[in-house]
Enzyme design. Structure first.
Site, mmCIF file in Angstrom:
data_model
loop_
_atom_site.group_PDB
_atom_site.id
_atom_site.type_symbol
_atom_site.label_atom_id
_atom_site.label_comp_id
_atom_site.label_asym_id
_atom_site.label_seq_id
_atom_site.Cartn_x
_atom_site.Cartn_y
_atom_site.Cartn_z
ATOM 1 N N TYR A 1 20.928 74.912 -15.232
ATOM 2 C CA TYR A 1 21.645 75.083 -13.966
ATOM 3 C C TYR A 1 20.671 75.422 -12.847
ATOM 4 O O TYR A 1 20.730 74.854 -11.748
ATOM 5 C CB TYR A 1 22.696 76.181 -14.131
ATOM 6 C CG TYR A 1 23.603 76.360 -12.952
ATOM 7 C CD1 TYR A 1 24.522 75.376 -12.596
ATOM 8 C CD2 TYR A 1 23.581 77.533 -12.192
ATOM 9 C CE1 TYR A 1 25.383 75.543 -11.524
ATOM 10 C CE2 TYR A 1 24.435 77.717 -11.124
ATOM 11 C CZ TYR A 1 25.332 76.722 -10.785
ATOM 12 O OH TYR A 1 26.178 76.891 -9.714
ATOM 13 N N SER B 1 22.997 76.905 -5.269
ATOM 14 C CA SER B 1 23.473 78.165 -5.837
ATOM 15 C C SER B 1 22.352 79.168 -5.660
ATOM 16 O O SER B 1 21.172 78.799 -5.577
ATOM 17 C CB SER B 1 23.802 78.005 -7.327
ATOM 18 O OG SER B 1 23.931 79.279 -7.959
#
Length: 253
Positions: free
Chosen positions: A159, A146
Site C-alpha cells: 500500500y 495516503s
C-alpha cells in the site's frame, strides 16, 4: 475552475470517498460519471441526481475509454477527474507464512498506481480537447494518495509503495500537462471512516480516532469531497500533495 455545468469523472464512486465526491460535485452542478467495478455498481443502489454510475475496471484501457466516449456522446465537457479507486490489503515482507506474496504486491500496485495513471492519462486526453477558459485552464485531475505514502505502518509495504507512487507522480504530471491548461493535485488522507473501516469494532475505531492529533476522530468521506471542491475552485493550487489527516503522523503499529 467552474464546477457547475462541467462533467466530472470519479473512480471508486460506488462507495466511500468516491461516492461522497460524486455527490458533492453533483450538488454543485456538475454532471458526474462514476466508475466502479460491476459488482460494486450493482450493489450501490439509487444515486443522487446528476450522478451516473458506470461499470469499469480502472486498470483496463477499454472500459475507461468507453466511459469517456459516453461523456462525449451525452454532449458533456469533461473538466474534472478524481481518482478514488483503491485497495489496501495488509501483509508483512516476511512472516511465519514466508515472504510477501508477489501477486498481492502486484495487485495493489496495479489498482492503486497503474489504475490511477490509466485514468489520469486518458482523462487528460479528453480534457485537452476542450476549449480553455479565460485564464487558459481546461481542467483538473485530483489523485488520491495516503499518509501511508510518507509514514506507513507495519504490514503496509504494498500500500505504501503504491501511494508513494501516486504522490510522486504529482509534480511531474502537473508539469507534463501544464501546456494543456490542466492542473494536477493529490490528496493524502489519514484515517477516513469508509467501508474499509467497517470490519473494525467500535473500540478499535475509537482508538484510531484518539490517535489523531486534532480533531481526535476519524475523518469523514464528505470532508475529502469538500477538499476536492476547494481545490477545484482554487486555480493556483497545482502540482502538490495535500495531507488531510488532522496532523496525524502514523507510528510503526
Amino acid at each position: 475552475m467552474e464546477i457547475a455545468g462541467s462533467a466530472a469523472l470519479v473512480t471508486g464512486a460506488a462507495s466511500g470517498l468516491g461516492a461522497a465526491t460524486a455527490a458533492a460535485l453533483a450538488a454543485r452542478g456538475a454532471t458526474v460519471y462514476g466508475l466502479d467495478l460491476e459488482k460494486a455498481v450493482a450493489a450501490a443502489g439509487p444515486q443522487p441526481d446528476g450522478v451516473t454510475l458506470l461499470a469499469a475496471d480502472v486498470t483496463e484501457e477499454a472500459p475507461v475509454r468507453a466511459a469517456l466516449e459516453r461523456i462525449d456522446a451525452d454532449g458533456a465537457e469533461l473538466r474534472l477527474a478524481v481518482n478514488c479507486a483503491g485497495i489496501a490489503p495488509g501483509a508483512r515482507i516476511l512472516s511465519r507464512k514466508g515472504p510477501h506474496d508477489l501477486d498481492l504486491f502486484r495487485a495493489v500496485l496495479n489498482v492503486n498506481l497503474l489504475g490511477t495513471f490509466n485514468v489520469l492519462r486518458l482523462a487528460a486526453e479528453a480534457i485537452a480537447r476542450h476549449e480553455p477558459d479565460a485564464n487558459g485552464q481546461r481542467g483538473l485531475i485530483v489523485n488520491t494518495a495516503s499518509i501511508a505514502a510518507f509514514e506507513a505502518q507495519i504490514g503496509q509495504i504494498a500500500y505504501a509503495a503504491s501511494k508513494a507512487g501516486v504522490a510522486g507522480m504529482t509534480i511531474t504530471a502537473a508539469r507534463d500537462l501544464a501546456q494543456y491548461g490542466i492542473r494536477v493535485m493529490t490528496i493524502a488522507p489519514g484515517i477516513v471512516d469508509t467501508p474499509m473501516m467497517a470490519g473494525f469494532s467500535e473500540e478499535v475505531r475509537a482508538g484510531l480516532g484518539a490517535s489523531v492529533t486534532f480533531p481526535q476522530r476519524l475523518a469523514q468521506p464528505e470532508e475529502y469531497a469538500r477538499l476536492v471542491t476547494m481545490i477545484a475552485e482554487h486555480d493556483y493550487l497545482n502540482g502538490e500533495t495535500v495531507r488531510m489527516d488532522g496532523a496525524l503522523r502514523m507510528t510503526a503499529r
